[in-house]
Design an enzyme around this catalytic site. Sequence first.
Site, PDB file in Angstrom:
ATOM      1  NE  ARG A  66      -7.219   4.814   4.618  1.00  0.00           N
ATOM      2  CZ  ARG A  66      -6.307   5.067   5.545  1.00  0.00           C
ATOM      3  NH1 ARG A  66      -6.658   5.138   6.797  1.00  0.00           N
ATOM      4  NH2 ARG A  66      -5.050   5.250   5.220  1.00  0.00           N
ATOM      5  NE  ARG A  90      -0.404  10.488   9.971  1.00  0.00           N
ATOM      6  CZ  ARG A  90      -0.747   9.434   9.225  1.00  0.00           C
ATOM      7  NH1 ARG A  90      -2.010   9.018   9.230  1.00  0.00           N
ATOM      8  NH2 ARG A  90       0.128   8.794   8.495  1.00  0.00           N
ATOM      9  N   PRO A  91       2.250  16.293  11.464  1.00  0.00           N
ATOM     10  CG  PRO A  91       4.210  16.891  12.603  1.00  0.00           C
ATOM     11  CD  PRO A  91       3.029  15.957  12.660  1.00  0.00           C
ATOM     12  CB  ILE A  92       3.191  17.825   6.050  1.00  0.00           C
ATOM     13  CG1 ILE A  92       2.317  19.064   5.963  1.00  0.00           C
ATOM     14  CG2 ILE A  92       2.352  16.572   6.086  1.00  0.00           C
ATOM     15  CD1 ILE A  92       1.636  19.188   4.607  1.00  0.00           C
ATOM     16  CG  ASP A  93       7.597  19.878  10.377  1.00  0.00           C
ATOM     17  OD1 ASP A  93       6.825  18.933  10.573  1.00  0.00           O
ATOM     18  OD2 ASP A  93       8.744  19.925  10.849  1.00  0.00           O
ATOM     19  CD  GLN A  94      11.493  18.095   9.070  1.00  0.00           C
ATOM     20  OE1 GLN A  94      12.590  18.087   8.515  1.00  0.00           O
ATOM     21  NE2 GLN A  94      11.151  19.023   9.962  1.00  0.00           N
ATOM     22  CB  CYS A 131      -4.871   6.391  10.288  1.00  0.00           C
ATOM     23  SG  CYS A 131      -5.359   4.951   9.357  1.00  0.00           S
ATOM     24  NE  ARG A 185      -0.283  12.421   7.038  1.00  0.00           N
ATOM     25  CZ  ARG A 185      -0.633  13.583   7.522  1.00  0.00           C
ATOM     26  NH1 ARG A 185      -1.911  13.912   7.633  1.00  0.00           N
ATOM     27  NH2 ARG A 185       0.258  14.443   7.905  1.00  0.00           N
ATOM     28  CB  ILE A 231       6.194   6.322  14.946  1.00  0.00           C
ATOM     29  CG1 ILE A 231       7.371   5.331  14.894  1.00  0.00           C
ATOM     30  CG2 ILE A 231       6.074   7.124  13.641  1.00  0.00           C
ATOM     31  CD1 ILE A 231       8.716   5.897  14.537  1.00  0.00           C
ATOM     32  CG  ASP A 243       2.453   1.338   9.623  1.00  0.00           C
ATOM     33  OD1 ASP A 243       2.070   2.189  10.427  1.00  0.00           O
ATOM     34  OD2 ASP A 243       2.856   1.620   8.478  1.00  0.00           O
ATOM     35  CE  LYS A 278      -1.722   1.883   4.016  1.00  0.00           C
ATOM     36  NZ  LYS A 278      -1.658   3.335   4.177  1.00  0.00           N
ATOM     37  CG  ASN A 279       2.140   2.835   3.560  1.00  0.00           C
ATOM     38  OD1 ASN A 279       1.008   3.224   3.268  1.00  0.00           O
ATOM     39  ND2 ASN A 279       2.498   2.538   4.797  1.00  0.00           N
TER      40      ASN A 279
END
Length: 419
Positions: free
Chosen positions: A398, A122-126, A117, A93, A328, A306, A22-23
């Site tokens: 999903r 769940r930051p996306i600053d990076q 999820c 996501r 995590i 996971d 999936k990922n």
Amino acid sequence: MEKLVITGGTRLKGEVVISGAKNAAVAILPATLLLNGIYTISNLPNISDVKITCDILQDFGAKITWNSRNEIVIDTREIDGREAPIDKTSKFRASYYMIGAMLGRCGQIEVGLPGGCNLGARPIDQHIKGFEALGAKVDIGQGKISAKAKKLTGTSIYMDVVSVGATINVMIASVLAEGTTTIDNAAKEPHIVDVANFLNTMGADIRGAGTDVIKINGVKELKHEGCYSIVPDQIEAGTFMAAAIATKGDILIKNCIPEHLDCITAKIVEIGGHVEDLGDSIRVWNNKRPNKANIKTLPYPGFPTDMQPQMGVVLSIADGTSIINESIWESRFQYTNELNNMGAHITAQGKTAIVEGVKELLGAPVYASDLRAGAALLIAGIIAKGTTELYNINHIDRGYEQIEEKFRKLGANILRVNE
Ligand code: EPU
């Protein structure tokens, strides 16, 4: 709305074939936006996150034909969209990969803030730091992210945290940038390597994926045709490994890469289970109650977050008290409340759960709070005495293809019914 009704008490036995990851799939599909041609993607898991990704790609102008249940042909020659609808991107996501891909393709994109999820913040600053370092201007507001760049230029980017998503996103955006991009402190998960392999197959020049320094030498253009088969899903394989141990079963897990499972195998052996490496499959079996063990989740090659809920179920029936440390995600113990409703004794606080093993679980109505929580509760239902009703199974759909069929073939008694 559907639910799963599970009559527990089965020892799982037989063979299962693992689907594509999936990922990896949810990154490779958006990455096709970089290309200007026709590509065949096979071993694609037939799951709802993949279907939504395809839907968004079609909104951008891609033409998608399903050759079979697990293979598509995608034609990206007439991409004309620049915006992804918020109702679709907020459902999962990985919609953030559209940003890296469209920045690379045409220097402009607007997407709704990514959903997914509920695992806490769940930051996306990076991701943003990476895009800005490459020369993009990124704005967030009204539930959307927009990014623009006249030109992307290779540079050195040090990731402050090890992030799967940011590593892949910056890697995708850098493929067509001018010059060399270096990502330091990169994530090393098997799907990072798979996305890099896909991009390299298509003509990119990426080196070092799978280590913590990745170098991307920008190329002027990519090939116009090609095909790629997605790597087997490490977490789906791990889920069946956990199910074999929890049910004192014996499962041959086919189409997997045993090295990707080393961190899970080590824990299974520690609790008294058996794993045999057969090249492109593994046999996992167990005859007795599992031993206690402690788990700390870490980026690959550490124990994967996971797999934490599925192993949490195994430890809930272990002989002795185990400690799980989730490093995590801040809210990945929601499944423990449901397990306690089935007779488990778990005390979860902050990043730690203390799991006092009980002899058996009892069937109960339970609710999946997220994808892996759903898989864990499904395993719990299979080992529990009596009937378990599992709700919110849209989370499971999903990320797991034909999950109840696969478990049914191993002997589990599971029905999907309307609520
Ligand atoms: N983080 C930041 N800033 C960022 C990005 C991440 O602080 O810009 C933090 C996160 O808050 C988290 C840690 O870094 O504490 C790791 O996050 P990462 O970016 O690696 O996670 P992700 O890319 O959002 C992917 C998987 C998740 C999996 C994690 C960790 C996809 C689509 N999702 O998420 O998968 O848990 O990596 O391995 O690839 C799942 O499949 O069930 C799932 C949740």
